[in-house]
Design an enzyme around this catalytic site. Structure first.
Site, short mmCIF file in Angstrom:
data_model
loop_
_atom_site.label_atom_id
_atom_site.label_comp_id
_atom_site.label_asym_id
_atom_site.label_seq_id
_atom_site.Cartn_x
_atom_site.Cartn_y
_atom_site.Cartn_z
N THR A 180 0.89 -1.15 0.00
CA THR A 180 0.00 0.00 0.00
C THR A 180 0.93 1.20 0.00
O THR A 180 2.10 1.06 0.33
CB THR A 180 -0.88 0.01 1.28
OG1 THR A 180 -1.95 -0.93 1.14
CG2 THR A 180 -1.48 1.35 1.59
N ARG B 239 -13.52 -7.62 -2.57
CA ARG B 239 -12.98 -7.43 -1.21
C ARG B 239 -12.43 -6.00 -1.07
O ARG B 239 -11.72 -5.51 -1.93
CB ARG B 239 -11.86 -8.44 -0.96
CG ARG B 239 -11.17 -8.30 0.40
CD ARG B 239 -9.91 -7.47 0.33
NE ARG B 239 -9.15 -7.47 1.57
CZ ARG B 239 -8.10 -6.69 1.80
NH1 ARG B 239 -7.70 -5.82 0.88
NH2 ARG B 239 -7.47 -6.74 2.95
N THR C 58 -0.90 0.48 6.85
CA THR C 58 -0.63 -0.57 5.86
C THR C 58 -0.52 -1.90 6.57
O THR C 58 0.11 -1.98 7.63
CB THR C 58 0.66 -0.30 5.07
OG1 THR C 58 0.99 -1.49 4.31
CG2 THR C 58 1.83 0.06 5.96
N1 ASP Z 1 -4.03 -2.66 3.98
C1 ASP Z 1 -4.08 -3.08 2.61
C2 ASP Z 1 -5.31 -3.91 2.40
O1 ASP Z 1 -5.66 -4.68 3.28
C3 ASP Z 1 -2.89 -3.86 2.18
C4 ASP Z 1 -1.60 -3.38 2.75
O2 ASP Z 1 -1.48 -2.30 3.28
O3 ASP Z 1 -0.64 -4.09 2.66
O4 ASP Z 1 -5.89 -3.83 1.36
#
Ligand code: ASP
Length: 323
Positions: free
Chosen positions: A181, A209, A232
């Protein structure tokens, strides 16, 4: 309003980075360079007395254009081999916010989120309606293939094969396939805070999702009386613990320092239940926090006027480079 604060920018390019043993020198260098470029983009706004909102927008746009990071170009694939991107932005001055989920088209999903905030009556648009809104207001679009990268395609193939074999979630211990992210938080010279987050989500996620990134109060939050947060990590956990709002509430209502509040949520709330990830945060005094509870987090920060940018990936590997 007169200048009352020394502007600060903090960014991340995702938590759960590649296992250090698998990380090549070239990839590591390129990530540090990408983080520094995003810091420069946001800092340039703050240097001309711009707003925190514009600074986080520019920093996130730079990261979205960098195929190394999971947002915009370089976004991960869903289980169906498509891209569904999520983004959110929030202004700590008045708690205006905008978010989009499940879109593929706008080159910069963060601009889509910002347009929802500034050009619609809503806070959150998803799916086909969000896509139509983005087309109607004339945001720059790209074909789906423009967002593709070999690396993310390989990660999808690997993840689907792993699932077919029935490997446990932590099959090879490589969290990079799960996370990614980009995000930024900033304090501007007027004392205002802002946060922005943009993501392709998680590799091989189910179609439809939505993670925490576009959820206001979870992956993205900003209020001038508390702090600005961009998170994230494994989004399902971050939503359940309302991470962004929780950190801010601890600062605002419980009188915790930003560092203690952020560490408590990441290390004490999320880590024990398997909620891997991290966050970046800044408060109105310019205090910053960048905790993570996994192998690493692409991250960086800069305070205006110091002439120095700080970037890091693993614990204790922070680098200083000139602005
Ligand atoms: N938080 C993000 C999600 O769940 C993914 C990430 O930050 O790695 O979509």
């Amino acid at each position: 309003m007169s200048a009352i604060a020394v502007p600060v920018l903090v960014i991340h390019g995702g938590a759960g980075v590649m296992d250090r043993k698998k990380m090549t020198r070239e990839h590591e260098e390129a990530c540090h360079v990408g983080l520094a470029q995003a810091l420069r983009a946001g800092l340039a706004v703050l240097a001309r007395n711009g707003t925190a909102l514009d600074a986080v927008t520019e920093a996130v746009k730079a990261l979205e254009d960098d195929p190394l990071f999971n947002a915009g170009r370089g976004a991960v694939f869903t289980a169906a081999g498509t891209h569904e991107m999520d983004a959110a932005i929030m202004d700590g001055n008045d708690q205006r916010a905008g978010a989009v989920a499940g879109i593929c088209g706008p080159r910069h999903p963060i601009l889509a989120a910002r347009a929802v905030m500034e050009q619609s009556d809503h806070v959150f648009l998803a799916g086909e309606g969000a896509a139509r809104f983005c087309r109607d207001i004339g945001l720059e679009h790209q074909e789906p293939a423009w967002f593709d990268t070999e690396r993310r395609r390989a990660a999808l193939t690997e993840e689907l094969a792993r699932r077919q074999k029935g490997d446990g979630d932590d099959g090879d211990g490589d969290e990079s396939r799960k996370h990614g992210t980009v995000g930024a938080v900033a304090l501007d010279a007027h004392g205002n805070l802002a946060a922005a987050t943009s993501t392709g989500g998680m590799t091989a996620k189910a179609v439809g999702r939505v993670g925490d990134s576009p959820v206001i109060g979870a992956g993205t939050w900003a209020d001038n009386t508390g702090c600005a947060v961009s998170a994230t990590g494994h989004g399902e956990y971050f939503i359940r613990y309302a991470v962004g709002h929780e950190v801010s509430a601890r600062v605002r209502l419980a009188g915790q320092t930003l560092e203690d509040a952020a560490a408590a949520v990441i290390q004490e709330d999320l880590a024990p239940i398997g909620g891997s990830g991290g966050l970046v945060a800044v408060d109105r005094h310019g205090n910053i926090a960048l905790p993570f509870n996994c192998s690493g987090m692409y991250r960086g920060f800069a305070k205006l006027g110091t002439g120095t940018l700080h970037t890091g990936i693993y614990a204790g590997d922070e680098r200083k480079v000139p602005v």
